[in-house]
Design an enzyme around this catalytic site. Structure first.
Site, PDB file in Angstrom:
ATOM      1  N   ARG A  44       0.917  -5.912  -1.086  1.00  0.00           N
ATOM      2  CA  ARG A  44       0.594  -5.128   0.114  1.00  0.00           C
ATOM      3  C   ARG A  44      -0.926  -5.202   0.245  1.00  0.00           C
ATOM      4  O   ARG A  44      -1.651  -4.300  -0.164  1.00  0.00           O
ATOM      5  CB  ARG A  44       1.088  -3.685  -0.039  1.00  0.00           C
ATOM      6  CG  ARG A  44       1.196  -2.921   1.268  1.00  0.00           C
ATOM      7  CD  ARG A  44       1.710  -1.498   1.047  1.00  0.00           C
ATOM      8  NE  ARG A  44       3.060  -1.453   0.541  1.00  0.00           N
ATOM      9  CZ  ARG A  44       4.169  -1.627   1.261  1.00  0.00           C
ATOM     10  NH1 ARG A  44       4.054  -1.884   2.557  1.00  0.00           N
ATOM     11  NH2 ARG A  44       5.350  -1.569   0.718  1.00  0.00           N
ATOM     12  N   CYS A  88       7.190  -0.556   4.711  1.00  0.00           N
ATOM     13  CA  CYS A  88       6.668  -1.552   5.649  1.00  0.00           C
ATOM     14  C   CYS A  88       6.964  -1.156   7.094  1.00  0.00           C
ATOM     15  O   CYS A  88       6.121  -1.323   7.982  1.00  0.00           O
ATOM     16  CB  CYS A  88       7.266  -2.923   5.351  1.00  0.00           C
ATOM     17  SG  CYS A  88       6.851  -3.562   3.721  1.00  0.00           S
TER      18      CYS A  88
END
Length: 217
Positions: free
Chosen positions: A137, A60
């Site tokens: 995601r 991330c």
């Protein structure tokens, strides 16, 4: 409209299935690193709304650094960015400060909190039994009318390409004009393709009637 609106503090139930291309993006309001955010405020421009599994995680962090560096190019397209995770606003703020301190990158777009999971569920990022969003995601490309035009999903172990997110946003904006479609790997300024023509083209359109490139002026 019933089933269209949700918020970080929770009001209405999630839709019965994950979002699909062509659906209207569920409205929400939430706290963010830039103050209160309402999805309705982004009507009239393109938006990439993307979730990440958790703050202070390596994949991330790499995505946010890349997106932050490309943010001016998204802005040139008239396309905004909003990030989301279930982490708290205070976690978001601490993580963004750490990214700036460690990598010299300032994240210029809002990151919203979703501790109740209501926004994630409204977008189909989670199933109804999920207790966290550690495997999510997802990216939603939303047009100026609030319609979802593209969706991408990645596992938590594989990072997205910020360049591809930018390319897809540009391609969606280009084909919105309705006079062309984009070929594999298209980049702004490249040749585009004519949309599939009508039946008459089978007889008088030449051998390449089904795949004709035209140069952009």
């Amino acid at each position: 409209m019933t089933g269209e609106h949700t918020s970080a503090i929770g009001t209405l139930a999630a839709p019965p299935r994950p979002l699909r291309i062509g659906d209207r993006a569920p409205l929400f309001s939430a706290r963010s690193t830039h103050g209160p955010v309402e999805l309705s405020a982004y009507r009239g421009r393109w938006l990439v709304f993307f979730s990440h599994p958790a703050d202070f995680t390596p994949v991330c962090t790499s995505e946010f650094i890349a997106l932050a560096r490309l943010a001016p190019r998204f802005e040139q397209l008239g396309c905004a960015l909003i990030g989301l995770s279930v982490d708290s606003l205070y976690s978001h703020l601490a993580w963004l400060r750490a990214i700036h301190a460690s990598f010299g990158v300032e994240v210029p777009f809002p990151v919203i909190e979703d501790p109740s999971l209501e926004i994630a569920r409204a977008y189909g990022m989670l199933d109804e039994e999920a207790r966290d969003s550690s495997t999510v995601r997802a990216s939603y490309f939303i047009d100026p009318d609030g319609i979802v035009r593209a969706i991408s999903w990645y596992p938590m172990t594989v990072g997205r390409s910020a360049d591809e997110m930018l390319r897809l946003a540009a391609a969606l904006k280009r084909v919105e004009r309705g006079d062309a479609v984009t070929p594999e790997g298209w980049e702004p300024g490249d040749a585009v393709l004519l949309p599939l023509p009508g039946e008459q083209a089978l007889f008088d359109g030449g051998d390449d009637w089904f795949c004709r490139r035209i140069e952009e002026s």
